[in-house]
Design an enzyme around this catalytic site. Structure first.
Site, PDB file in Angstrom:
ATOM      1  N   LYS A 164       0.855  -1.189   0.000  1.00  0.00           N
ATOM      2  CA  LYS A 164       0.000   0.000   0.000  1.00  0.00           C
ATOM      3  C   LYS A 164       0.889   1.237   0.000  1.00  0.00           C
ATOM      4  CE  LYS A 164      -2.924   2.717   3.115  1.00  0.00           C
ATOM      5  NZ  LYS A 164      -3.494   2.797   4.477  1.00  0.00           N
ATOM      6  N   ARG A 187      -7.525  -0.117   1.452  1.00  0.00           N
ATOM      7  CA  ARG A 187      -8.066  -1.382   0.937  1.00  0.00           C
ATOM      8  C   ARG A 187      -8.545  -1.233  -0.497  1.00  0.00           C
ATOM      9  NH1 ARG A 187     -12.313  -1.473   5.725  1.00  0.00           N
ATOM     10  NH2 ARG A 187     -10.487  -0.481   6.628  1.00  0.00           N
ATOM     11  N   ASP A 238       1.817   6.716   5.574  1.00  0.00           N
ATOM     12  CA  ASP A 238       0.809   5.781   5.088  1.00  0.00           C
ATOM     13  C   ASP A 238       1.275   4.994   3.867  1.00  0.00           C
ATOM     14  OD1 ASP A 238      -1.603   4.652   5.783  1.00  0.00           O
ATOM     15  OD2 ASP A 238      -2.798   5.937   4.494  1.00  0.00           O
ATOM     16  N   ASP A 296     -11.895   7.526   3.886  1.00  0.00           N
ATOM     17  CA  ASP A 296     -10.678   7.316   4.678  1.00  0.00           C
ATOM     18  C   ASP A 296     -10.328   5.830   4.798  1.00  0.00           C
ATOM     19  OD1 ASP A 296      -8.458   8.121   6.104  1.00  0.00           O
ATOM     20  OD2 ASP A 296      -9.501   8.222   8.024  1.00  0.00           O
ATOM     21  N   LYS A 311      -9.674  13.653   7.780  1.00  0.00           N
ATOM     22  CA  LYS A 311      -9.130  13.351   9.105  1.00  0.00           C
ATOM     23  C   LYS A 311      -9.024  14.638   9.925  1.00  0.00           C
ATOM     24  CE  LYS A 311      -6.020   9.561   7.658  1.00  0.00           C
ATOM     25  NZ  LYS A 311      -6.488   8.481   8.541  1.00  0.00           N
ATOM     26  N   GLU A 344      -9.294   4.097   2.330  1.00  0.00           N
ATOM     27  CA  GLU A 344      -8.804   4.092   0.943  1.00  0.00           C
ATOM     28  C   GLU A 344      -7.747   3.045   0.685  1.00  0.00           C
ATOM     29  OE1 GLU A 344      -5.394   5.323   2.793  1.00  0.00           O
ATOM     30  OE2 GLU A 344      -7.425   5.968   3.249  1.00  0.00           O
ATOM     31  N   ASP A 369      -2.303  10.669   3.291  1.00  0.00           N
ATOM     32  CA  ASP A 369      -3.723  10.369   3.438  1.00  0.00           C
ATOM     33  C   ASP A 369      -4.410  11.475   4.225  1.00  0.00           C
ATOM     34  OD1 ASP A 369      -6.195   9.208   3.514  1.00  0.00           O
ATOM     35  OD2 ASP A 369      -5.689   7.789   5.109  1.00  0.00           O
TER      36      ASP A 369
END
Length: 456
Positions: free
Chosen positions: A224, A310, A247, A306, A236, A308, A229
């Site tokens: 990933k 996956r 991230d 949020d 967030k 995202e 993010d």
């Protein structure tokens, strides 16, 4: 081969370093001159784990005692480089068994690290008189690459820089690199990677590295690579966004592990897939309530922008499964729920194959670089139900790390061996050998597991 930071082969000024645990200290101490015994007694020194005692001599410093705990744990030695005087050189006094010697070198290399891209470290580490093997040096380098990549702010570590890191591996070790970027992602059927990254001024991309002999067992590593993010339109809060440069920690782990596989010539056919995006806010940001048809044809309702990670992983995992590798392993900084369950140091392992899971657990025990297996409890798929699509990308707050793993499992081909590591990739505070910031977690155990699995 150049030596890792913290090592030297120049013995001119080397001082003796006595590496002792509490049990061995009493015997060693009884054999020392009375002045040394008195000196250590005055400090109440007992070779406790994480301790150091400097030994005086007629002309100044005469040596040191390094107190260690578990000799099979590299971090038992990692306090040494910054607990001993800056730039001093040390030679191990006496004999260490092979396991202890290897872990001393690993710990010394990890403990010598400071992130230095933007600011010169306050001091240099002490140096160990040693020449690590190529494997030890490569393992140290892989762990430190993860730290460097995760510590680097997004402005200097975006999707293009992840691509550059993969290209550097190809330049160093051979192989092929393919990059599918921007609207080409739609043309080649990677819709969720595109959706998450389309609002950023930096194009989203799938980075595909291929290496190894065609007739070898096929290993796929997936990472990933969310380089920042914001949470997207489900924004967030400030404190939750502060460290979101990290991230892409899953991509950093996958890249570093791929580099180890290539440098150590593990007999596999390797495919590395990095879904590299920035989850930004803008006029073209994907929205809650949208439905996206994924590469596998599964329709997904966006419950939360949020969630995202996956989404970018599901297209990459579907693509990996299409190639029918012997094993797929993905790394992702995926859920806060995993941290609530297991804390920052213990990555959550999900696997659909008991043998693979046990191999990683065993490697974690042996290397003291642990993982903890969590259940793929399929009844919890109900938390991902959607009224208008095949599934939602999020839902209940219940079992957050489990439902995230269950979401990913939907994109793994039937009968395909797969493991998913939900990793924090971060140290919240300074500890010996573990400075605050980016961290490689379960990377050393992943390497040990792959060696055992593929005969490296």
């Amino acid at each position: 081969m150049s030596l890792p930071n913290g090592f030297t082969t120049d013995s001119t000024y080397a001082l003796p370093l006595h590496v002792l645990d509490r049990d061995g200290f009493a015997t060693w101490n009884a054999q020392q001159p009375a002045a040394v015994q008195a000196w250590l007694k005055s400090q109440q020194f007992s070779a406790a784990p994480g301790s150091v005692a400097l030994l005086p001599g007629d002309s100044g410093l005469a040596g040191a005692v390094l107190g260690v705990g578990d000799r099979a744990d590299a971090y038992a030695y990692a306090h040494a480089p910054f607990a001993l005087p800056a730039g001093s050189v040390w030679k191990v006094a006496g004999e260490l068994d092979e396991t202890s010697a290897t872990n001393l070198q690993l710990g010394w290399g990890l403990g010598s690290y400071r992130f230095a891209r933007y600011r010169k470290p306050a001091r240099v580490p002490a140096q160990l008189l040693a020449s690590p093997s190529s494997e030890v040096a490569d393992v140290i380098a892989a762990c430190l690459r993860v730290r460097d990549w995760v510590n680097t702010p997004t402005e200097d570590m975006g999707p293009q820089q992840l691509e550059d890191a993969a290209r550097a591996l190809v330049n160093a070790h051979g192989g092929e690199l393919e990059v599918i970027a921007g609207d080409e992602l739609l043309e080649q059927n990677f819709p969720t990677i595109h959706a998450v990254g389309r609002a950023s001024h930096r194009a989203p991309r799938l980075i595909a590295l291929r290496w190894g002999k065609a007739d070898a067992l096929h290993l796929a590593l997936v990472g990933k690579g969310v380089c920042f993010d914001t949470g997207g339109l489900d924004l967030k809060p400030a404190d939750g966004m502060r460290n979101m440069k990290k991230d892409m920690g899953g991509a950093a782990h996958a890249l570093a592990l791929a580099g180890l596989v290539m440098a150590q010539q593990l007999p596999v056919r390797l495919t590395l897939l990095i879904a590299a995006v920035e989850n930004a806010v803008g006029p073209d940001a994907f929205r809650p309530g949208e439905v996206i048809t994924t590469r596998k044809g599964i329709t997904v309702e966006i419950d939360n922008t949020d969630a995202e990670g996956r989404l970018v992983l599901c297209d990459a995992l579907a693509y990996a499964s299409e190639q029918q590798p012997e094993t797929i392993i993905d790394f992702a900084t995926l859920t806060g729920a995993a941290r609530v369950a297991l804390g920052p140091d213990l990555p959550a392992l999900f696997a659909n194959n008991d043998t693979l899971a046990q191999q990683w657990l065993d490697a974690g025990d042996a290397t003291r670089d642990p993982v903890w297996r969590m259940p793929l409890w399929r009844p919890y798929l109900r938390y991902l139900n959607s009224g208008i699509a095949d599934m939602a990308n999020a839902g209940s707050r219940m079992a957050g790390s489990v439902t995230a793993a269950l979401y990913l499992e939907r994109f793994i081909g039937e009968g395909q061996t797969w493991a998913h590591l939900d990793v924090y990739a971060w140290n919240d505070s300074d500890r010996p050998g573990r400075p605050a910031g980016g961290e490689a977690l379960a990377l050393r155990s992943a390497w040990a597991m792959l060696k055992a699995r593929y005969g490296g």
